[in-house]
Write a protein that holds these residues in place. Structure first.
Motif, PDB file in Angstrom:
ATOM      1  N   LEU A  77       0.915  -1.318   0.079  1.00 25.96           N
ATOM      2  CA  LEU A  77       0.014  -0.087  -0.007  1.00 25.96           C
ATOM      3  C   LEU A  77       0.745   1.161  -0.025  1.00 25.96           C
ATOM      4  CD1 LEU A  77      -2.906  -1.078   2.341  1.00 25.96           C
ATOM      5  CD2 LEU A  77      -3.043  -0.761   0.187  1.00 25.96           C
ATOM      6  N   SER A  78       1.924   1.132   0.466  1.00 29.91           N
ATOM      7  CA  SER A  78       3.164   2.388   0.463  1.00 29.91           C
ATOM      8  C   SER A  78       3.296   2.898  -0.903  1.00 29.91           C
ATOM      9  CB  SER A  78       4.240   2.102   1.178  1.00 29.91           C
ATOM     10  OG  SER A  78       5.045   1.118   0.596  1.00 29.91           O
ATOM     11  N   GLN A  79       3.183   1.869  -1.902  1.00 33.26           N
ATOM     12  CA  GLN A  79       3.372   2.342  -3.351  1.00 33.26           C
ATOM     13  C   GLN A  79       2.154   3.011  -3.799  1.00 33.26           C
ATOM     14  OE1 GLN A  79       4.865  -1.235  -4.977  1.00 33.26           O
ATOM     15  NE2 GLN A  79       6.087  -2.028  -3.351  1.00 33.26           N
ATOM     16  N   THR A  80       0.842   3.098  -3.108  1.00 32.21           N
ATOM     17  CA  THR A  80      -0.223   3.752  -3.612  1.00 32.21           C
ATOM     18  C   THR A  80      -0.354   5.187  -3.363  1.00 32.21           C
ATOM     19  OG1 THR A  80      -1.668   3.154  -2.048  1.00 32.21           O
ATOM     20  CG2 THR A  80      -1.280   1.383  -3.807  1.00 32.21           C
ATOM     21  N   LYS A  81      -1.360   5.939  -3.932  1.00 36.53           N
ATOM     22  CA  LYS A  81      -1.801   7.038  -3.665  1.00 36.53           C
ATOM     23  C   LYS A  81      -3.286   7.021  -3.669  1.00 36.53           C
ATOM     24  CE  LYS A  81      -1.328   8.907  -8.544  1.00 36.53           C
ATOM     25  NZ  LYS A  81      -1.274   7.848  -8.839  1.00 36.53           N
ATOM     26  N   PRO A  82      -3.893   8.107  -3.026  1.00 36.25           N
ATOM     27  CA  PRO A  82      -5.501   8.216  -2.835  1.00 36.25           C
ATOM     28  C   PRO A  82      -5.804   8.471  -4.420  1.00 36.25           C
ATOM     29  CG  PRO A  82      -4.438   9.774  -1.314  1.00 36.25           C
ATOM     30  CD  PRO A  82      -3.230   9.235  -2.212  1.00 36.25           C
ATOM     31  N   GLY A  83      -6.915   7.577  -4.582  1.00 36.64           N
ATOM     32  CA  GLY A  83      -7.766   7.463  -5.904  1.00 36.64           C
ATOM     33  C   GLY A  83      -7.222   6.417  -6.752  1.00 36.64           C
ATOM     34  N   ASP A  84      -6.082   5.453  -6.182  1.00 37.32           N
ATOM     35  CA  ASP A  84      -5.693   4.283  -7.048  1.00 37.32           C
ATOM     36  C   ASP A  84      -6.851   3.268  -6.627  1.00 37.32           C
ATOM     37  OD1 ASP A  84      -3.500   5.632  -7.942  1.00 37.32           O
ATOM     38  OD2 ASP A  84      -2.033   4.706  -6.747  1.00 37.32           O
ATOM     39  N   ALA A  85      -6.900   2.323  -7.582  1.00 33.65           N
ATOM     40  CA  ALA A  85      -7.756   1.089  -7.532  1.00 33.65           C
ATOM     41  C   ALA A  85      -6.962  -0.127  -7.066  1.00 33.65           C
ATOM     42  CB  ALA A  85      -8.570   0.778  -8.639  1.00 33.65           C
ATOM     43  N   ILE A  86      -7.292  -0.872  -6.189  1.00 32.74           N
ATOM     44  CA  ILE A  86      -6.659  -2.075  -5.941  1.00 32.74           C
ATOM     45  C   ILE A  86      -7.538  -3.138  -5.863  1.00 32.74           C
ATOM     46  CG2 ILE A  86      -4.644  -0.968  -4.444  1.00 32.74           C
ATOM     47  CD1 ILE A  86      -6.228  -2.245  -1.946  1.00 32.74           C
ATOM     48  N   SER A  87      -7.128  -4.345  -5.771  1.00 34.42           N
ATOM     49  CA  SER A  87      -7.959  -5.749  -5.887  1.00 34.42           C
ATOM     50  C   SER A  87      -7.464  -6.093  -4.491  1.00 34.42           C
ATOM     51  CB  SER A  87      -7.846  -6.540  -6.903  1.00 34.42           C
ATOM     52  OG  SER A  87      -6.426  -7.212  -6.916  1.00 34.42           O
ATOM     53  N   LEU A  88      -8.548  -6.646  -3.503  1.00 37.44           N
ATOM     54  CA  LEU A  88      -7.917  -7.506  -2.188  1.00 37.44           C
ATOM     55  C   LEU A  88      -8.955  -8.642  -2.223  1.00 37.44           C
ATOM     56  CD1 LEU A  88      -6.461  -5.828  -0.014  1.00 37.44           C
ATOM     57  CD2 LEU A  88      -8.678  -5.400   1.084  1.00 37.44           C
ATOM     58  N   THR A  89      -8.184  -9.493  -1.977  1.00 36.05           N
ATOM     59  CA  THR A  89      -8.554 -10.915  -1.926  1.00 36.05           C
ATOM     60  C   THR A  89      -8.453 -11.224  -0.480  1.00 36.05           C
ATOM     61  OG1 THR A  89      -7.702 -11.755  -4.149  1.00 36.05           O
ATOM     62  CG2 THR A  89      -8.453 -13.281  -2.544  1.00 36.05           C
ATOM     63  N   VAL A  90      -9.659 -11.604   0.182  1.00 30.95           N
ATOM     64  CA  VAL A  90      -9.673 -12.091   1.562  1.00 30.95           C
ATOM     65  C   VAL A  90     -10.361 -13.521   1.738  1.00 30.95           C
ATOM     66  CG1 VAL A  90      -9.771  -9.595   2.216  1.00 30.95           C
ATOM     67  CG2 VAL A  90     -11.803 -10.930   2.063  1.00 30.95           C
ATOM     68  N   VAL A  91     -10.128 -14.145   2.945  1.00 32.42           N
ATOM     69  CA  VAL A  91     -10.907 -15.474   3.264  1.00 32.42           C
ATOM     70  C   VAL A  91     -11.805 -15.149   4.380  1.00 32.42           C
ATOM     71  CG1 VAL A  91     -10.593 -17.566   3.987  1.00 32.42           C
ATOM     72  CG2 VAL A  91      -9.051 -16.730   2.550  1.00 32.42           C
ATOM     73  N   SER A  92     -12.996 -15.219   4.435  1.00 35.41           N
ATOM     74  CA  SER A  92     -14.257 -15.188   5.180  1.00 35.41           C
ATOM     75  C   SER A  92     -14.995 -16.456   5.254  1.00 35.41           C
ATOM     76  CB  SER A  92     -14.747 -13.843   4.879  1.00 35.41           C
ATOM     77  OG  SER A  92     -15.916 -13.656   6.134  1.00 35.41           O
ATOM     78  N   ASP A  93     -15.105 -16.854   6.466  1.00 39.62           N
ATOM     79  CA  ASP A  93     -15.915 -18.317   6.816  1.00 39.62           C
ATOM     80  C   ASP A  93     -15.613 -19.351   5.904  1.00 39.62           C
ATOM     81  OD1 ASP A  93     -17.591 -17.073   8.945  1.00 39.62           O
ATOM     82  OD2 ASP A  93     -18.798 -15.816   7.549  1.00 39.62           O
ATOM     83  N   GLY A  94     -14.444 -19.310   5.507  1.00 38.44           N
ATOM     84  CA  GLY A  94     -13.676 -20.585   4.493  1.00 38.44           C
ATOM     85  C   GLY A  94     -13.901 -20.156   3.235  1.00 38.44           C
ATOM     86  N   SER A  95     -14.341 -19.056   2.868  1.00 39.79           N
ATOM     87  CA  SER A  95     -14.518 -18.813   1.286  1.00 39.79           C
ATOM     88  C   SER A  95     -13.642 -17.448   0.820  1.00 39.79           C
ATOM     89  CB  SER A  95     -15.973 -18.154   0.964  1.00 39.79           C
ATOM     90  OG  SER A  95     -16.941 -19.253   1.292  1.00 39.79           O
ATOM     91  N   GLU A  96     -13.151 -17.893  -0.137  1.00 37.89           N
ATOM     92  CA  GLU A  96     -12.187 -16.731  -0.708  1.00 37.89           C
ATOM     93  C   GLU A  96     -13.109 -15.659  -1.366  1.00 37.89           C
ATOM     94  OE1 GLU A  96      -8.195 -17.603  -2.191  1.00 37.89           O
ATOM     95  OE2 GLU A  96      -9.271 -17.239  -4.100  1.00 37.89           O
TER      96      GLU A  96
END
Length: 431
Positions: free
Chosen positions: A251-270
């Protein structure tokens, strides 16, 4: 609801077995019924005689139990008086803590006590530990034990020791007081030992570097993207991450307004989410110029620090209120009594660690609570009978023995009213 079918089957089997035993008068010498409760007893009580050679030790132990009862009884009576006074002065609103069902130590009925294997095991052991204390001191003081056994209502719900009534009636003074105090002494001793073992084991817990999201800032990127929480971040822009530091580095390489994709695991689902990063909120005062996701992490370092601070008398008090979650800053302690997803966010020394922790906690907690409650100067509690014996010993020789029953009855009613006052008065104040 997976548990519902096995519970129904267990209840039906118990009802059928109980009905067959009752109708055919089977095992009449060993099984009796009190309503739906089955008492399985035996008159083979030689086990208690094995402690007679250690009579000197157990008399000292029983005397110590009586002293503990006196101290706890006085302290709890004072606390009940102050609680009643504060309730009358502040006229508080009813809270979850004051719901009538929450004064009962019944798993699943009391909202703070879950119906789990650890809790039921602890409850049965607590009652057995208490009753065995009475049984051992009966034999130490020359009181015969007629029988001992278990109480069943589908599952074991308690134990009992039946002393010989004639021997009990002939016993007076300190021998009888020691017998009543032994159960409380057992409960408090076992409870403290379990808490000490619990604290030692919790000292082995280490923080986990895993980036666990436990909350999102309202009206910020993660909120807008409907990022689930609790969840574990596994990838940022397709790059695997295993720690908060790795997430921060990307995240330190980003700036406000940039779009990122975030992958998380919640309740066993990606789950994957697209976030448009924002500026950091002014109130955080970080000085960062990179993009801001608007998430809060699980602070495992702080949790471990809180667990480490339990090694103190104050820590013991925190353990006693851990299920209630009524003191700010102790919410992290819920990993100790409850099985929750947060248990997986910490590094532990062996498999099954939290199961051992839960069992030790509930054995310790229920034993201490039962010991404290039984120490109250109220008949039919042990503390009430110790009060009665003490007054008999004090007043009989002065010719005032006829007043003992009246004094004990008055004190018992006063204590009962003080127990009920903080629970019932808030409802009466706000009808």
């Amino acid at each position: 609801m997976e548990w519902l079918f096995p519970v129904i089957i267990a209840i039906l089997l118990y009802a059928i077995i109980a009905a067959v035993i009752r109708r055919n008068n089977l095992f009449s010498e060993n099984i009796t019924f009190f309503g739906p409760i089955m008492a399985i007893k035996t008159d083979k009580v030689g086990f208690f005689d094995r402690f007679i050679p250690f009579k000197a030790f157990f008399r000292i132990y029983g005397t110590f139990g009586v002293l503990m009862v006196v101290v706890i009884s006085g302290l709890m009576t004072y606390l009940l008086l102050k609680t009643t006074e504060i309730t009358l002065l502040t006229r508080p609103e009813p809270s979850d803590f004051q719901k009538p069902q929450n004064i009962l130590l019944i798993p699943g009925v009391n909202e703070f006590i879950p119906s789990t294997f650890a809790v039921w095991t602890a409850l049965v052991l607590t009652i057995a530990i208490h009753e065995f204390g009475h049984g051992i001191l009966c034999r130490i003081e020359g009181i015969a034990v007629k029988s001992t056994g278990l109480l069943l209502a589908v599952i074991p719900i308690g134990a009992f020791v039946e002393p010989d009534e004639e021997d009990l009636e002939k016993t007076h003074g300190m021998p009888k007081m020691r017998m009543f105090g032994a159960g409380i002494a057992n409960n408090l001793t076992v409870g403290i030992i379990c808490f000490i073992a619990l604290i030692l084991l919790l000292g082995m817990v280490a923080p986990s570097p895993v980036p666990v999201v436990t909350g999102v800032y309202q009206d910020y990127p993660a909120w807008g993207a409907d990022l689930p929480y609790p969840s574990i971040i596994t990838m940022v822009n397709g790059e695997p991450v295993a720690s908060r530091e790795e997430v921060s580095a990307l995240l330190s390489q980003t700036k406000p307004g940039d779009a990122i994709s975030l992958t998380v695991v919640s309740d066993g689902s990606e789950i994957e989410r697209e976030l448009i990063l924002s500026e950091w909120p002014d109130e955080l005062e970080t000085g960062y110029t990179s993009g801001f996701m608007g998430i809060s992490y699980y602070d495992s370092d702080r949790v471990v620090a809180v667990l480490g601070n339990l090694v103190s008398p104050e820590g013991m008090l925190y353990l006693l209120i851990a299920p209630l979650n009524i003191v700010p800053g102790t919410e992290f302690l819920r990993v100790i009594p409850y099985d929750s997803v947060e248990n997986t966010y910490l590094q532990v020394p062996f498999d099954g660690f939290w199961e051992v922790i839960h069992l030790l906690f509930w054995i310790g907690w229920i034993n201490i609570m039962v010991g404290i409650f039984n120490a109250l100067p109220m008949v039919p509690l042990d503390g009430g009978y110790i009060l009665k014996e003490g007054l008999n010993r004090l007043l009989d020789r002065r010719g005032f023995g006829r007043y003992v029953d009246s004094i004990v009855s008055t004190v018992s009613w006063a204590v009962l009213l003080m127990i009920l006052a903080p629970i019932l008065l808030p409802y009466l104040f706000h009808l």
